[in-house]
Scaffold this motif. Structure first.
Motif, PDB file in Angstrom:
ATOM      1  N   TYR A  89      10.007 -32.728  48.357  1.00 32.46           N
ATOM      2  CA  TYR A  89      11.149 -32.838  48.713  1.00 32.46           C
ATOM      3  C   TYR A  89      12.737 -33.626  47.712  1.00 32.46           C
ATOM      4  N   ALA A  90      12.054 -33.104  46.922  1.00 35.15           N
ATOM      5  CA  ALA A  90      13.197 -33.296  45.571  1.00 35.15           C
ATOM      6  C   ALA A  90      13.097 -31.910  45.030  1.00 35.15           C
ATOM      7  N   GLN A  91      11.897 -31.288  45.008  1.00 36.68           N
ATOM      8  CA  GLN A  91      11.571 -29.647  44.929  1.00 36.68           C
ATOM      9  C   GLN A  91      12.615 -28.832  45.799  1.00 36.68           C
ATOM     10  N   LEU A  92      12.768 -28.870  47.174  1.00 42.21           N
ATOM     11  CA  LEU A  92      13.241 -28.297  47.950  1.00 42.21           C
ATOM     12  C   LEU A  92      14.471 -28.074  48.026  1.00 42.21           C
ATOM     13  N   SER A  93      15.482 -29.775  47.481  1.00 42.45           N
ATOM     14  CA  SER A  93      16.732 -30.295  47.210  1.00 42.45           C
ATOM     15  C   SER A  93      16.989 -29.144  46.280  1.00 42.45           C
ATOM     16  N   PHE A  94      16.363 -29.120  45.213  1.00 42.29           N
ATOM     17  CA  PHE A  94      17.285 -28.284  44.307  1.00 42.29           C
ATOM     18  C   PHE A  94      17.189 -26.618  44.112  1.00 42.29           C
ATOM     19  N   CYS A  95      15.739 -26.278  45.456  1.00 46.54           N
ATOM     20  CA  CYS A  95      15.657 -24.795  45.033  1.00 46.54           C
ATOM     21  C   CYS A  95      17.135 -24.494  46.580  1.00 46.54           C
ATOM     22  N   THR A  96      16.772 -25.073  46.971  1.00 43.48           N
ATOM     23  CA  THR A  96      18.294 -25.311  48.771  1.00 43.48           C
ATOM     24  C   THR A  96      19.372 -25.143  47.758  1.00 43.48           C
ATOM     25  N   ILE A  97      19.947 -25.653  46.598  1.00 37.62           N
ATOM     26  CA  ILE A  97      21.006 -25.628  46.293  1.00 37.62           C
ATOM     27  C   ILE A  97      21.312 -24.305  45.052  1.00 37.62           C
ATOM     28  N   THR A  98      20.112 -24.298  44.510  1.00 35.67           N
ATOM     29  CA  THR A  98      19.556 -23.023  43.558  1.00 35.67           C
ATOM     30  C   THR A  98      19.843 -21.752  44.981  1.00 35.67           C
ATOM     31  N   ASN A 133      16.055  -9.459  36.299  1.00 38.03           N
ATOM     32  CA  ASN A 133      15.348 -10.133  36.446  1.00 38.03           C
ATOM     33  C   ASN A 133      15.114 -11.653  35.479  1.00 38.03           C
ATOM     34  N   THR A 134      15.262 -11.479  34.830  1.00 39.26           N
ATOM     35  CA  THR A 134      15.855 -12.825  33.146  1.00 39.26           C
ATOM     36  C   THR A 134      17.205 -13.520  34.231  1.00 39.26           C
ATOM     37  N   ILE A 135      17.968 -13.188  34.718  1.00 43.40           N
ATOM     38  CA  ILE A 135      18.841 -14.200  35.248  1.00 43.40           C
ATOM     39  C   ILE A 135      18.119 -14.703  36.547  1.00 43.40           C
ATOM     40  N   ALA A 136      17.741 -14.342  37.165  1.00 41.83           N
ATOM     41  CA  ALA A 136      16.814 -14.621  37.830  1.00 41.83           C
ATOM     42  C   ALA A 136      15.960 -15.204  38.078  1.00 41.83           C
ATOM     43  N   SER A 137      15.407 -15.582  36.585  1.00 44.06           N
ATOM     44  CA  SER A 137      14.040 -16.713  35.886  1.00 44.06           C
ATOM     45  C   SER A 137      14.945 -17.452  35.971  1.00 44.06           C
ATOM     46  N   TYR A 138      16.365 -17.256  35.207  1.00 44.59           N
ATOM     47  CA  TYR A 138      17.184 -18.970  35.048  1.00 44.59           C
ATOM     48  C   TYR A 138      17.575 -19.581  36.285  1.00 44.59           C
ATOM     49  N   PHE A 139      17.241 -18.910  37.562  1.00 47.84           N
ATOM     50  CA  PHE A 139      17.590 -19.800  38.937  1.00 47.84           C
ATOM     51  C   PHE A 139      16.264 -20.144  38.778  1.00 47.84           C
ATOM     52  N   VAL A 140      15.563 -19.850  39.078  1.00 47.82           N
ATOM     53  CA  VAL A 140      14.507 -20.648  39.309  1.00 47.82           C
ATOM     54  C   VAL A 140      13.356 -21.665  38.223  1.00 47.82           C
ATOM     55  N   LEU A 141      13.690 -21.886  37.263  1.00 51.71           N
ATOM     56  CA  LEU A 141      13.863 -22.315  35.762  1.00 51.71           C
ATOM     57  C   LEU A 141      14.951 -23.364  37.030  1.00 51.71           C
ATOM     58  N   PHE A 142      16.449 -23.948  36.791  1.00 54.01           N
ATOM     59  CA  PHE A 142      16.758 -24.502  37.273  1.00 54.01           C
ATOM     60  C   PHE A 142      16.202 -24.995  39.083  1.00 54.01           C
ATOM     61  N   ALA A 143      15.964 -24.702  39.633  1.00 50.22           N
ATOM     62  CA  ALA A 143      15.927 -24.541  40.791  1.00 50.22           C
ATOM     63  C   ALA A 143      14.254 -25.291  40.757  1.00 50.22           C
ATOM     64  N   MET A 144      13.559 -25.059  39.996  1.00 49.86           N
ATOM     65  CA  MET A 144      11.996 -26.142  39.988  1.00 49.86           C
ATOM     66  C   MET A 144      12.580 -27.707  38.408  1.00 49.86           C
ATOM     67  N   MET A 145      13.516 -27.594  37.942  1.00 51.44           N
ATOM     68  CA  MET A 145      13.663 -28.203  37.549  1.00 51.44           C
ATOM     69  C   MET A 145      13.037 -29.629  36.791  1.00 51.44           C
ATOM     70  N   GLY A 146      12.284 -28.987  36.350  1.00 48.74           N
ATOM     71  CA  GLY A 146      11.234 -29.719  35.816  1.00 48.74           C
ATOM     72  C   GLY A 146       9.957 -30.709  36.686  1.00 48.74           C
ATOM     73  N   VAL A 147       9.618 -30.246  37.853  1.00 49.02           N
ATOM     74  CA  VAL A 147       9.125 -30.752  38.902  1.00 49.02           C
ATOM     75  C   VAL A 147       7.585 -29.905  38.293  1.00 49.02           C
ATOM     76  N   LEU A 149      12.912 -17.546  45.685  1.00 48.39           N
ATOM     77  CA  LEU A 149      13.112 -18.056  46.839  1.00 48.39           C
ATOM     78  C   LEU A 149      11.769 -18.517  47.160  1.00 48.39           C
ATOM     79  N   SER A 150      10.768 -18.330  45.892  1.00 45.68           N
ATOM     80  CA  SER A 150       9.297 -18.682  45.555  1.00 45.68           C
ATOM     81  C   SER A 150       9.044 -19.821  44.738  1.00 45.68           C
ATOM     82  N   ALA A 151      10.019 -20.320  44.343  1.00 45.86           N
ATOM     83  CA  ALA A 151      10.060 -21.875  43.804  1.00 45.86           C
ATOM     84  C   ALA A 151      10.019 -22.749  44.856  1.00 45.86           C
ATOM     85  N   ALA A 152      10.722 -22.827  46.220  1.00 47.28           N
ATOM     86  CA  ALA A 152      10.587 -23.332  47.017  1.00 47.28           C
ATOM     87  C   ALA A 152       8.826 -23.570  47.744  1.00 47.28           C
ATOM     88  N   PHE A 153       8.094 -22.741  46.958  1.00 48.65           N
ATOM     89  CA  PHE A 153       6.983 -22.699  48.084  1.00 48.65           C
ATOM     90  C   PHE A 153       5.567 -22.956  46.438  1.00 48.65           C
TER      91      PHE A 153
END
Length: 179
Positions: A89-98, A48-62, A124-128
């Motif tokens: 659109y920027a959020q989805l771009s970050f999420c796709t890469i993540t 969960n912690t590792i996935a949280s880092y990916f979510v943090l990156f996906a949201m990238m301050g959005v 995936l929840s970061a995209a929504f």
């Protein structure tokens, strides 16, 4: 578009939700600790912690950026739609890469692949997540009501479906679906 917001109403819903966030772990932690023990909790927490880092990156301050920019234009519907579209659109771009990087990480690592795949729901929840829109237009009650309901359902599902150590994947699915 004029949004009628009530500071008192927003504060009340936000405060109630924050109280729920404090109370829920007090209810579920003893049960989960008894069912999974230190080993199961450690495994879940690591993934969960590792996935949280990916979510943090996906949201990238959005969230902060979106909230602020939506608040600036919330009374002009045309600009609101334009700003929302650009930020989302920027959020989805970050999420796709993540997503791609997370899947590579999941399949290249040798342990807990099943749990990591379940945690893909969390990533995936970061995209929504468009809660920043509702905060920007000061409709905090919408976010608080939805999250309140989801937390209640999550706790109910934990007590209904998680009974033994082998249910760690069910617990992970419940928790990741709640995001």
């Amino acid at each position: 578009m004029k949004y009628n917001s009530s500071v008192k109403k927003n504060f009340l819903f936000s405060a109630l939700y924050q109280c729920l966030l404090v109370i829920m772990p007090l209810i579920t932690t003893p049960y989960i600790s008894r069912v999974f023990g230190a080993s199961g909790i450690g495994t879940y927490t690591m993934v969960n912690t590792i996935a949280s880092y990916f979510v943090l990156f996906a949201m990238m301050g959005v969230s902060t950026y979106g909230n602020r920019n939506i608040a600036y234009v919330r009374d002009d519907e045309k600009k609101l739609n334009e700003v929302f579209s650009k930020i989302y659109y920027a959020q989805l771009s970050f999420c796709t890469i993540t997503f791609a990087i997370y899947l590579i990480y999941t399949f290249c690592s040798s342990s807990n692949t099943g749990l990591k795949l379940i945690h893909f729901l969390y990533v995936l929840s970061a995209a929504f997540d468009i809660s920043w829109l509702f905060y920007g237009i000061e409709k905090i009650d919408i976010v608080a009501k939805i999250n309140f309901l989801i937390k209640i359902i999550t706790v109910t599902f934990i007590f209904l479906f998680v009974k033994r150590y082998d249910d760690l994947w069910i617990y992970a699915a419940i928790m990741c679906s709640s995001f």
